[in-house]
Write a protein that holds these residues in place. Structure first.
Motif, short mmCIF file in Angstrom:
data_model
loop_
_atom_site.label_atom_id
_atom_site.label_comp_id
_atom_site.label_asym_id
_atom_site.label_seq_id
_atom_site.Cartn_x
_atom_site.Cartn_y
_atom_site.Cartn_z
N PRO A 1 11.74 9.20 -7.42
CA PRO A 1 9.97 9.59 -7.81
C PRO A 1 9.38 8.25 -8.42
O PRO A 1 8.33 8.04 -8.18
N LEU A 2 10.29 7.42 -9.32
CA LEU A 2 9.81 6.52 -10.09
C LEU A 2 9.60 5.99 -9.07
O LEU A 2 8.16 4.40 -8.65
N LEU A 3 9.61 5.58 -8.00
CA LEU A 3 9.83 4.26 -6.87
C LEU A 3 8.86 4.46 -5.93
O LEU A 3 8.24 4.52 -5.60
N ALA A 4 9.92 6.50 -5.20
CA ALA A 4 8.70 6.67 -4.36
C ALA A 4 7.78 7.34 -4.19
O ALA A 4 6.96 7.16 -3.30
N GLY A 5 7.40 7.91 -5.74
CA GLY A 5 6.23 8.97 -5.86
C GLY A 5 5.96 10.05 -5.14
O GLY A 5 7.80 10.34 -4.39
N HIS A 6 5.48 10.82 -4.84
CA HIS A 6 5.04 11.77 -4.86
C HIS A 6 4.67 12.63 -3.31
O HIS A 6 4.56 13.94 -3.04
N GLY A 7 5.08 11.26 -2.32
CA GLY A 7 4.12 11.34 -1.20
C GLY A 7 2.89 11.09 -1.00
O GLY A 7 2.38 11.85 0.34
N ASP B 1 -0.91 11.34 -3.06
CA ASP B 1 -2.26 10.17 -4.71
C ASP B 1 -3.05 10.39 -4.48
O ASP B 1 -4.87 9.69 -5.02
N GLN B 2 -3.36 11.51 -4.88
CA GLN B 2 -4.33 12.54 -4.87
C GLN B 2 -5.39 12.30 -6.47
O GLN B 2 -6.46 12.38 -6.76
N THR C 1 -9.03 12.83 -8.03
CA THR C 1 -8.59 13.41 -9.22
C THR C 1 -8.40 12.37 -10.41
O THR C 1 -7.58 11.89 -9.78
N VAL C 2 -8.95 12.74 -11.30
CA VAL C 2 -9.33 11.01 -12.36
C VAL C 2 -8.70 11.75 -13.49
O VAL C 2 -9.84 12.80 -14.13
N LYS C 3 -7.56 11.91 -13.89
CA LYS C 3 -6.80 11.80 -15.90
C LYS C 3 -7.39 10.84 -16.32
O LYS C 3 -6.44 9.79 -16.45
N PHE C 4 -7.01 11.02 -18.06
CA PHE C 4 -7.07 10.25 -19.01
C PHE C 4 -5.88 11.12 -20.09
O PHE C 4 -5.89 11.48 -20.59
N PHE D 1 0.08 14.43 -12.03
CA PHE D 1 -0.16 13.72 -11.50
C PHE D 1 0.54 12.45 -10.48
O PHE D 1 1.49 12.85 -10.37
N ASP D 2 0.03 11.92 -9.37
CA ASP D 2 1.40 10.80 -7.94
C ASP D 2 0.84 9.56 -8.58
O ASP D 2 1.65 9.36 -8.55
#
Length: 294
Positions: free
Chosen positions: A68-74, A76-77, A115-118, A170-171
């Motif tokens: 997942p660190l390469l492909a991501g979760h599919g 980018d929300q 959506t942005v988290k910090f 997060f994505d």
């Protein structure tokens, strides 16, 4: 007009402040040398690890079984902004410049419906961002003295970040910090941490080498080991850069404060002398007037 006593007290207060700022400048200068050497020494390794990971990622076919660190979760929300600043102030615009870049990027993503988290590393960055954003903050990290943080600390931050990503909090993760250029220049920098960015080579680009490279084990296995390490290395790099940038900015700020205090002392001294001269002249006039009246 201020009295002579009030002016004298204020001059003494400004002189005391000037001594403090001068001492802080000397302390920052001493810390800057060590921090700058550490930041510059770590850059080649961090850049090499990043380039190796990017090179491997570009040669691996991303599938459902990829890390997942390469492909991501599919998707980018949800974007997580890891904003690295410091816990201490009196460093000029060091902290605010990093937070300002993160705030601008967050507003851009929010305008796109994201959506942005910090996740703030350092109290000062959180304080600046909280003025604009009222929610989306994860529990903060207070690193203390940036110069004393080790790679083990960076790895702990990276492991927590990976665990949150695996849990689907997060994505995409972005890292914000200041790249040290010179004592007077610290450049706010943004870097995507998760998932790893795969470089897109131009179609017309010629291969740089004809060498045949064999990987043992395979590329995906190597990436699975390198990806978490790369995240820790990049976070540690950001900490080292921030440590040097903080001391450089603090040194400049304290130098400006010392010079401003000197200018204020000069102005107050002139005002004090003029007020004192006016008081003496007034007394002389009164004495002479009294003597003539007799």
């Amino acid at each position: 007009m201020a009295s002579l006593k009030a002016l004298k007290v204020r001059i003494g207060s400004v002189k005391s402040t000037q001594k403090i700022t001068k001492a802080m400048k000397m302390v920052a200068a001493a810390k800057l040398r060590r921090a700058q050497e550490a930041a510059e020494a770590g850059r080649p390794y961090a850049q090499r690890v990043e380039s190796v990971v990017a090179s491997l990622a570009s040669k691996v076919q991303v599938t459902e079984g990829s890390s997942p660190l390469l492909a991501g979760h599919g998707r980018d929300q949800v974007h997580l902004f890891v904003v690295a600043t410091s816990d201490k102030g009196l460093a000029g615009a060091f902290n605010s410049n990093i937070a300002r870049l993160a705030r601008r990027r967050a507003l851009e993503l929010q305008a796109e419906g994201k959506t942005v988290k910090f996740l703030t590393i350092g109290r000062k960055g959180r304080a600046v961002l909280a003025r604009q954003f009222r929610e989306g903050f994860l529990p903060p990290v207070e690193p203390g003295d940036l110069g004393k943080l080790t790679f083990a600390d960076a790895k702990r931050y990276a492991d927590d970040l990976i665990a949150r990503f695996t849990a689907g909090e997060f994505d995409v993760a972005h890292l914000f910090y200041a790249t040290f250029k010179t004592v007077l220049t610290q450049e706010p920098t943004e870097r995507q941490l998760i998932p790893v960015q795969i470089p897109v080579a131009p179609v017309s680009a010629a291969p740089t080498s004809d060498a045949v490279v064999e990987y043992e084990p395979d590329e995906e296995s190597i990436l699975a080991s390198l990806l978490p390490t790369n995240i820790a290395v990049q976070i540690y790099r950001a900490i080292r850069e921030n440590a040097a940038s903080e001391q450089g900015s603090k040194m400049t700020a304290m130098d400006n404060a010392t010079r401003n205090a000197g200018d204020l002392i000069q102005k107050l001294t002139i005002q004090y002398n003029r007020t004192r001269q006016a008081a003496i002249t007034t007394e002389l006039v009164e004495i002479i007037s009294g003597a003539e009246a007799l």
